[in-house]
Design a protein around this motif. Structure first.
Motif, short mmCIF file in Angstrom:
data_model
loop_
_atom_site.label_atom_id
_atom_site.label_comp_id
_atom_site.label_asym_id
_atom_site.label_seq_id
_atom_site.Cartn_x
_atom_site.Cartn_y
_atom_site.Cartn_z
N VAL A 156 2.84 7.07 -6.19
CA VAL A 156 2.61 5.62 -5.89
C VAL A 156 3.76 4.90 -5.15
O VAL A 156 3.67 4.28 -4.13
CB VAL A 156 2.24 5.04 -7.28
CG1 VAL A 156 2.23 3.32 -7.11
CG2 VAL A 156 0.94 5.33 -7.76
N LEU A 157 4.87 5.09 -5.56
CA LEU A 157 6.03 4.53 -5.11
C LEU A 157 6.24 4.94 -3.73
O LEU A 157 6.66 4.18 -2.78
CB LEU A 157 7.38 4.77 -5.86
CG LEU A 157 7.68 4.31 -7.46
CD1 LEU A 157 8.58 4.67 -8.12
CD2 LEU A 157 7.62 2.69 -7.19
N LEU A 160 3.75 3.50 -1.50
CA LEU A 160 3.84 2.02 -1.05
C LEU A 160 4.94 1.76 -0.21
O LEU A 160 5.12 0.81 0.51
CB LEU A 160 3.80 1.18 -2.39
CG LEU A 160 2.62 1.02 -3.22
CD1 LEU A 160 2.65 0.31 -4.45
CD2 LEU A 160 1.25 0.39 -2.41
N LEU A 161 6.22 2.53 -0.71
CA LEU A 161 7.56 2.02 0.03
C LEU A 161 7.77 3.01 1.26
O LEU A 161 8.65 2.57 1.98
CB LEU A 161 8.45 2.11 -0.95
CG LEU A 161 8.22 1.35 -2.16
CD1 LEU A 161 9.46 1.79 -3.48
CD2 LEU A 161 8.66 -0.11 -1.86
N ARG A 162 7.08 4.04 1.33
CA ARG A 162 7.37 4.88 2.39
C ARG A 162 8.98 5.59 2.55
O ARG A 162 9.66 4.91 2.28
CB ARG A 162 7.10 4.28 3.69
CG ARG A 162 5.68 3.78 4.21
CD ARG A 162 4.95 4.86 4.78
NE ARG A 162 3.48 4.66 4.67
CZ ARG A 162 2.55 5.16 5.48
NH1 ARG A 162 2.83 5.62 6.43
NH2 ARG A 162 1.52 5.02 5.31
N GLY A 166 11.28 5.45 -2.39
CA GLY A 166 10.39 5.57 -3.46
C GLY A 166 11.22 6.51 -4.57
O GLY A 166 11.13 6.23 -5.67
N ALA A 215 -2.56 1.67 -4.68
CA ALA A 215 -1.86 2.05 -3.73
C ALA A 215 -2.51 2.91 -2.46
O ALA A 215 -2.26 2.64 -1.22
CB ALA A 215 -0.58 3.11 -4.21
N TYR A 216 -3.44 3.71 -2.82
CA TYR A 216 -4.19 4.36 -1.53
C TYR A 216 -4.92 3.47 -1.02
O TYR A 216 -5.19 3.67 0.34
CB TYR A 216 -5.10 5.65 -2.29
CG TYR A 216 -6.18 6.12 -1.60
CD1 TYR A 216 -5.87 6.71 -0.54
CD2 TYR A 216 -7.45 5.78 -1.53
CE1 TYR A 216 -6.53 7.66 0.35
CE2 TYR A 216 -8.32 6.58 -0.79
CZ TYR A 216 -7.94 7.22 0.20
OH TYR A 216 -8.65 7.99 1.17
N LYS A 218 -4.30 0.50 -0.12
CA LYS A 218 -3.23 -0.42 0.50
C LYS A 218 -2.36 0.65 1.57
O LYS A 218 -1.51 0.07 2.03
CB LYS A 218 -2.24 -1.16 -0.45
CG LYS A 218 -2.94 -1.94 -1.39
CD LYS A 218 -3.41 -3.35 -0.37
CE LYS A 218 -4.49 -4.12 -0.95
NZ LYS A 218 -5.34 -4.81 -0.12
N THR A 219 -2.63 1.81 1.39
CA THR A 219 -1.76 2.71 2.37
C THR A 219 -2.67 2.85 3.87
O THR A 219 -3.88 2.99 3.84
CB THR A 219 -1.76 4.14 1.75
OG1 THR A 219 -1.04 3.73 0.50
CG2 THR A 219 -0.71 4.90 2.85
N LYS B 54 -3.06 -2.27 8.83
CA LYS B 54 -2.66 -3.64 8.27
C LYS B 54 -2.47 -4.30 9.66
O LYS B 54 -1.57 -3.65 10.40
CB LYS B 54 -1.35 -3.53 7.31
CG LYS B 54 -1.40 -4.67 6.53
CD LYS B 54 -0.65 -4.69 5.09
CE LYS B 54 0.85 -4.12 5.35
NZ LYS B 54 1.72 -3.79 4.26
#
Lengths: 222, 210
Positions: A156-157, A160-162, A166, A215-216, A218-219, B54
């Motif tokens: 997840v980290l 989200l953070l790439r 993370g 997270a998926y 939003k990725t 996005k």
């Protein structure tokens, strides 16, 4: 700077088979040494970590660190690639599907079971005369849940953070958990009440699977 | 009201402007072409429309519905983006049946009809791993149109196609347009685009211009 760190991390650790083999050899060596000198029961084992009273608590807990480190180097890049390499043909037909997350969850479960089988068989061989199989089974169940939890959290980290941010956050989490010797944050640091530990881990897993799904979503699929 | 509406759409990745303040209105039942060299932003433009990335700023609407990351539009879309992602060990027909099963709106008969159109019927039982680039591309086109899709977004669809197949493809696009389908097509090959599109846009360094 971040890009260079990402590349270095990727080449030195993530995609380097020699590093992984060295880590496994180091793990077995340290486990051998531990099993020669210490007991392996509910009061004394590598998951009952040394508290952060001294400056060398990291070295005292090296077996514990390696238990988590070895599979994470092998698993995280594979799962990350799997989640990010979406098939556009499928995605466009069912973009709201939970299927990719369910599949990754299943793979994480299978990988955690396999890794724990390897780990506990090594421990059992080294301690064959004195270890309780029931204790191994109960602790093994908790460590499977814990490994699954930390794998999903890092996934997840990193999604989200790439990049390496993370992973760095995870190192910070490891140090905090070790220093505080707490069982509340996915990693197992005491084994005196395994039922309680497993309960917390199950709650964590439910939360983390939802977070992974979020997270998926939003990725970006670049 | 336009069918697809883009207002001030911008996106920057690693300090590079991938999409630059794009404003565009596309009418229903038209073929719109996008021409530009490799890396000009055509694929990223399509990904934005499909809700796969996005946006730094701007809005995209399809059929009045706002598009955002992770939620593809509710309209029935067919697409080809870059390399077609088929399951290599499945046959051509099984791959199409698998994709059709996701929405479960068409029968095998319609899949076979679409395959017939692109001369792929004789290869239906062959595994995709044995296919050439052109055959994979035909299969990709078939999956993009077989479910009577309302909006068809095609990125470099003629890659690897022979002349006869390109002709069949162009004829099919005109037929789909007559059926009121909206088609967006991008290619580095201006000739293909110009022969089918009602309106052609130039894409360069993330900018879309007439």
């Amino acid at each position: 700077m971040k890009a260079e760190l990402d590349l270095l991390y990727d080449q030195l650790l993530v995609r380097n088979l020699k590093t992984k083999i060295c880590l496994i050899i180091l793990q077995i060596g340290l486990l051998y040494e531990y099993c020669q000198e210490s007991s392996f029961n509910s009061a004394e084992n590598i998951f009952n970590t040394f508290p952060a009273m001294t400056s060398n608590f990291i070295f005292q807990n090296l077996n514990w660190i390696l238990y988590y480190l070895v599979p994470l180097f092998a698993m995280i890049p594979v799962f990350k690639e799997f989640l990010l390499k979406q098939n556009v043909f499928v995605w466009i037909r069912k973009s709201n599907s939970r299927l990719p997350v369910v599949l990754v969850g299943g793979l994480i479960l299978a990988s955690s079971i396999l890794y724990n089988l390897y780990f506990w068989v090594v421990v059992w061989i080294l301690k064959i005369k004195t270890i309780s199989v029931l204790f191994i089974f109960r602790l093994g169940l908790a460590t499977i849940l814990s490994l699954m939890g930390i794998t999903i959290l890092i996934l997840v980290l990193t999604m989200l953070l790439r990049g390496i941010v993370g992973e760095l956050l995870t190192v910070v989490l490891f140090l905090i958990v070790l220093a505080l010797k707490t069982n509340w944050a996915i990693l197992i640091t005491t084994t005196l009440n395994l039922k309680f530990v497993s309960g917390i881990l199950v709650i964590w897993l439910v939360i983390l699977v939802e977070l992974l799904n979020l997270a998926y979503r939003k990725t970006e699929l670049l | 009201m336009s069918y697809i509406n883009l207002k001030n759409v911008s996106r920057t990745i690693k300090h590079k402007r991938i999409l630059q303040n794009i404003n565009l209105n596309i009418e229903k039942g038209t073929i719109t072409g996008f021409v530009g060299p490799n890396g000009s932003g055509k694929t990223m433009f399509f990904r934005a429309i499909l809700g796969m990335i996005k946006l730094d700023s701007g809005e995209i609407e399809i059929n009045g519905e706002k598009i955002s990351l992770g939620s593809s539009p509710q309209v029935n879309i067919g697409t080809i983006l870059e390399t077609p992602g088929f399951i290599n060990n499945y046959t051509a027909l099984d791959n199409l049946k698998y994709l059709a099963a996701i929405k479960n709106e068409i029968q095998e008969k319609q899949i076979l009809e679409a395959m017939q159109l692109f001369d792929m019927i004789d290869h239906k039982d062959e595994k995709v791993k044995s296919f050439s680039l052109g055959m994979r591309q035909k299969l990709a086109i078939i999956q993009a149109i077989m479910e009577n899709q309302e909006l068809i977004i095609l990125d470099e669809p003629t890659n690897g196609l022979d002349e006869a197949s390109v002709q069949t493809f162009e004829d099919k696009l005109r037929e789909l347009k007559n059926e009121d389908k909206t088609i967006l097509i991008a290619s580095h090959d201006r000739f293909v685009i110009q022969s089918v599109a009602d309106q052609v846009y130039q894409v360069n360094e993330g900018e879309v211009s007439v």
